[in-house]
Design a protein around this motif. Structure first.
Motif, PDB file in Angstrom:
ATOM      1  N   GLY A  55       0.821  -1.209   0.000  1.00 49.36           N
ATOM      2  CA  GLY A  55       0.000   0.000   0.000  1.00 49.36           C
ATOM      3  C   GLY A  55       0.851   1.253   0.000  1.00 49.36           C
ATOM      4  N   LEU A  56       1.927   1.242   0.779  1.00 53.76           N
ATOM      5  CA  LEU A  56       2.847   2.383   0.800  1.00 53.76           C
ATOM      6  C   LEU A  56       3.515   2.548  -0.560  1.00 53.76           C
ATOM      7  CD1 LEU A  56       4.024   4.545   2.767  1.00 53.76           C
ATOM      8  CD2 LEU A  56       5.923   2.955   3.176  1.00 53.76           C
ATOM      9  N   ALA A  57       3.861   1.440  -1.209  1.00 56.03           N
ATOM     10  CA  ALA A  57       4.475   1.502  -2.538  1.00 56.03           C
ATOM     11  C   ALA A  57       3.526   2.137  -3.550  1.00 56.03           C
ATOM     12  CB  ALA A  57       4.880   0.103  -2.986  1.00 56.03           C
ATOM     13  N   GLU A  58       2.254   1.830  -3.451  1.00 55.89           N
ATOM     14  CA  GLU A  58       1.272   2.424  -4.366  1.00 55.89           C
ATOM     15  C   GLU A  58       1.143   3.927  -4.163  1.00 55.89           C
ATOM     16  OE1 GLU A  58      -2.399   0.392  -3.886  1.00 55.89           O
ATOM     17  OE2 GLU A  58      -1.627  -1.526  -4.646  1.00 55.89           O
ATOM     18  N   ARG A  59       1.335   4.373  -2.928  1.00 58.64           N
ATOM     19  CA  ARG A  59       1.229   5.809  -2.642  1.00 58.64           C
ATOM     20  C   ARG A  59       2.487   6.575  -3.035  1.00 58.64           C
ATOM     21  NH1 ARG A  59      -1.109   3.448   1.892  1.00 58.64           N
ATOM     22  NH2 ARG A  59       0.643   3.938   3.303  1.00 58.64           N
ATOM     23  N   HIS A  60       3.556   5.845  -3.301  1.00 66.52           N
ATOM     24  CA  HIS A  60       4.817   6.476  -3.697  1.00 66.52           C
ATOM     25  C   HIS A  60       5.349   5.764  -4.942  1.00 66.52           C
ATOM     26  CE1 HIS A  60       5.319   8.942  -0.025  1.00 66.52           C
ATOM     27  NE2 HIS A  60       4.743   7.918   0.586  1.00 66.52           N
ATOM     28  N   PRO A  61       4.692   5.957  -6.081  1.00 67.01           N
ATOM     29  CA  PRO A  61       5.097   5.204  -7.278  1.00 67.01           C
ATOM     30  C   PRO A  61       6.537   5.446  -7.704  1.00 67.01           C
ATOM     31  CG  PRO A  61       3.542   6.970  -7.816  1.00 67.01           C
ATOM     32  CD  PRO A  61       3.550   6.845  -6.331  1.00 67.01           C
ATOM     33  N   GLU A  62       7.092   6.611  -7.367  1.00 64.48           N
ATOM     34  CA  GLU A  62       8.475   6.898  -7.744  1.00 64.48           C
ATOM     35  C   GLU A  62       9.476   6.028  -6.985  1.00 64.48           C
ATOM     36  OE1 GLU A  62       7.506   9.697  -4.316  1.00 64.48           O
ATOM     37  OE2 GLU A  62       6.473   8.656  -5.960  1.00 64.48           O
ATOM     38  N   TRP A  63       9.022   5.434  -5.875  1.00 61.13           N
ATOM     39  CA  TRP A  63       9.875   4.573  -5.055  1.00 61.13           C
ATOM     40  C   TRP A  63       9.264   3.164  -4.917  1.00 61.13           C
ATOM     41  CZ3 TRP A  63      14.609   6.111  -4.003  1.00 61.13           C
ATOM     42  CH2 TRP A  63      14.897   7.459  -3.789  1.00 61.13           C
ATOM     43  N   SER A  64       8.319   2.809  -5.746  1.00 61.26           N
ATOM     44  CA  SER A  64       7.538   1.590  -5.490  1.00 61.26           C
ATOM     45  C   SER A  64       8.404   0.333  -5.436  1.00 61.26           C
ATOM     46  CB  SER A  64       6.443   1.427  -6.547  1.00 61.26           C
ATOM     47  OG  SER A  64       7.014   1.340  -7.839  1.00 61.26           O
ATOM     48  N   GLU A  65       9.347   0.196  -6.364  1.00 58.59           N
ATOM     49  CA  GLU A  65      10.184  -1.005  -6.359  1.00 58.59           C
ATOM     50  C   GLU A  65      11.013  -1.089  -5.082  1.00 58.59           C
ATOM     51  OE1 GLU A  65      13.789  -3.083  -8.948  1.00 58.59           O
ATOM     52  OE2 GLU A  65      12.714  -1.348  -9.751  1.00 58.59           O
ATOM     53  N   GLU A  66      11.593   0.037  -4.681  1.00 57.54           N
ATOM     54  CA  GLU A  66      12.424   0.058  -3.475  1.00 57.54           C
ATOM     55  C   GLU A  66      11.595  -0.249  -2.230  1.00 57.54           C
ATOM     56  OE1 GLU A  66      14.393   2.410  -6.635  1.00 57.54           O
ATOM     57  OE2 GLU A  66      12.366   2.347  -5.818  1.00 57.54           O
ATOM     58  N   ILE A  67      10.404   0.310  -2.132  1.00 58.61           N
ATOM     59  CA  ILE A  67       9.557   0.081  -0.957  1.00 58.61           C
ATOM     60  C   ILE A  67       9.168  -1.388  -0.848  1.00 58.61           C
ATOM     61  CG2 ILE A  67       7.310   0.606   0.072  1.00 58.61           C
ATOM     62  CD1 ILE A  67       7.616   3.438  -1.207  1.00 58.61           C
ATOM     63  N   ARG A  68       8.852  -2.009  -1.970  1.00 57.81           N
ATOM     64  CA  ARG A  68       8.413  -3.411  -1.921  1.00 57.81           C
ATOM     65  C   ARG A  68       9.502  -4.341  -1.393  1.00 57.81           C
ATOM     66  NH1 ARG A  68       5.454  -2.000  -6.721  1.00 57.81           N
ATOM     67  NH2 ARG A  68       7.199  -2.717  -8.029  1.00 57.81           N
ATOM     68  N   HIS A  69      10.761  -3.898  -1.475  1.00 53.93           N
ATOM     69  CA  HIS A  69      11.834  -4.707  -0.872  1.00 53.93           C
ATOM     70  C   HIS A  69      11.590  -4.925   0.622  1.00 53.93           C
ATOM     71  CE1 HIS A  69      14.753  -5.529  -3.952  1.00 53.93           C
ATOM     72  NE2 HIS A  69      14.836  -4.266  -4.332  1.00 53.93           N
ATOM     73  N   TRP A  70      10.919  -3.981   1.267  1.00 49.35           N
ATOM     74  CA  TRP A  70      10.684  -4.113   2.721  1.00 49.35           C
ATOM     75  C   TRP A  70       9.897  -5.383   3.021  1.00 49.35           C
ATOM     76  CZ3 TRP A  70      12.571  -0.088   5.922  1.00 49.35           C
ATOM     77  CH2 TRP A  70      12.358  -0.276   7.294  1.00 49.35           C
ATOM     78  N   HIS A  71       9.076  -5.792   2.065  1.00 51.84           N
ATOM     79  CA  HIS A  71       8.355  -7.057   2.206  1.00 51.84           C
ATOM     80  C   HIS A  71       9.121  -8.203   1.541  1.00 51.84           C
ATOM     81  CE1 HIS A  71       5.550 -10.224   0.866  1.00 51.84           C
ATOM     82  NE2 HIS A  71       4.937  -9.999   2.016  1.00 51.84           N
ATOM     83  N   ASP A  72       9.502  -8.011   0.283  1.00 51.86           N
ATOM     84  CA  ASP A  72      10.027  -9.115  -0.502  1.00 51.86           C
ATOM     85  C   ASP A  72      11.421  -9.542  -0.071  1.00 51.86           C
ATOM     86  OD1 ASP A  72       7.659  -8.730  -1.849  1.00 51.86           O
ATOM     87  OD2 ASP A  72       8.578  -7.801  -3.612  1.00 51.86           O
ATOM     88  N   SER A  73      12.213  -8.626   0.490  1.00 55.58           N
ATOM     89  CA  SER A  73      13.581  -8.921   0.913  1.00 55.58           C
ATOM     90  C   SER A  73      13.757  -8.707   2.420  1.00 55.58           C
ATOM     91  CB  SER A  73      14.579  -8.039   0.146  1.00 55.58           C
ATOM     92  OG  SER A  73      14.415  -8.156  -1.241  1.00 55.58           O
ATOM     93  N   TRP A  74      12.652  -8.768   3.170  1.00 59.33           N
ATOM     94  CA  TRP A  74      12.693  -8.379   4.575  1.00 59.33           C
ATOM     95  C   TRP A  74      13.716  -9.173   5.378  1.00 59.33           C
ATOM     96  CZ3 TRP A  74      11.916 -10.965   9.127  1.00 59.33           C
ATOM     97  CH2 TRP A  74      11.856 -10.164  10.272  1.00 59.33           C
TER      98      TRP A  74
END
Length: 206
Positions: free
Chosen positions: A60-79
């Motif tokens: 959800g945070l990644a969707e609100r910040h599309p300019e950083w979406s890939e980086e934010i998703r690391h918080w889940h995918d690479s936690w």
């Protein structure tokens, strides 16, 4: 008064927790600083620690910040890479205490989802006599209620608990309730405290 049980924080006590280093390695320090300045990743993580859904919060945070979406998703995918590795000496101390029939509890700010991920990597997560996880309890350190949960559920008086945590505010909150406390900096100083309390011998604390 003797110590009846020992309480461990987890992050930066039993396992490392360093998201900044993870992102430094992938983005470089300057770009990482921009990311953390523009996106409240730690605030989002605090919500996860309070019981918010892990994946939904990150994505959800990644969707609100599309300019950083890939980086934010690391918080889940690479936690798990941010929460690595374990701190072997601290884990040995935990097991040495239990070998002496001293109960060991975890008192940790941890999400339900992140705790489940960590259990798959770190078998010792299933070795606590009891784990008090903020995401399950929906209250976080240093709020009084999370300490009260442990006191009520274990039936152990505050003055018979010894607690280690790496954050001074969490230690202070426990001390105000009468707990014995140790601000964790290194496994060696924690080992020395356990020996000084008569809970382990020097040999057992190695």
């Amino acid at each position: 008064m003797p110590i009846d049980a020992v309480v461990f924080d987890i992050g930066r006590v039993l396992i490392e927790w360093n998201p900044e280093a993870f992102f430094d390695a992938r983005l470089g320090p300057e770009r990482r600083k921009r990311l953390f300045a523009e996106v409240d990743l730690h605030g989002m993580n605090l919500g996860v620690d309070r019981g918010d859904d892990f994946r939904a919060s990150v994505y959800g945070l990644a969707e609100r910040h599309p300019e950083w979406s890939e980086e934010i998703r690391h918080w889940h995918d690479s936690w798990i890479e941010m929460a690595s590795p374990e701190i072997p000496h601290s884990v040995r101390l935990m097991r040495a205490l239990q070998a002496r029939d001293i109960p060991v509890f975890a008192l940790t700010n941890f999400g339900v989802g992140t705790f489940a991920v960590a259990r798959q990597t770190y078998p010792f997560f299933d070795e606590f006599d009891r784990a008090f996880v903020s995401g399950d309890l929906r209250t976080i350190k240093p709020e009084p209620e999370i300490y009260a949960h442990l006191e009520r559920d274990t039936g152990i008086a505050p003055e018979r608990l010894l607690f280690t945590d790496d954050r001074p505010e969490n230690i202070d909150a426990a001390a105000q309730r009468g707990w014995h406390t140790h601000l964790f900096t290194t496994p060696d100083t924690w080992a020395a405290r356990l020996v000084a309390e008569g809970l382990l011998t020097p040999e057992e604390a190695k």
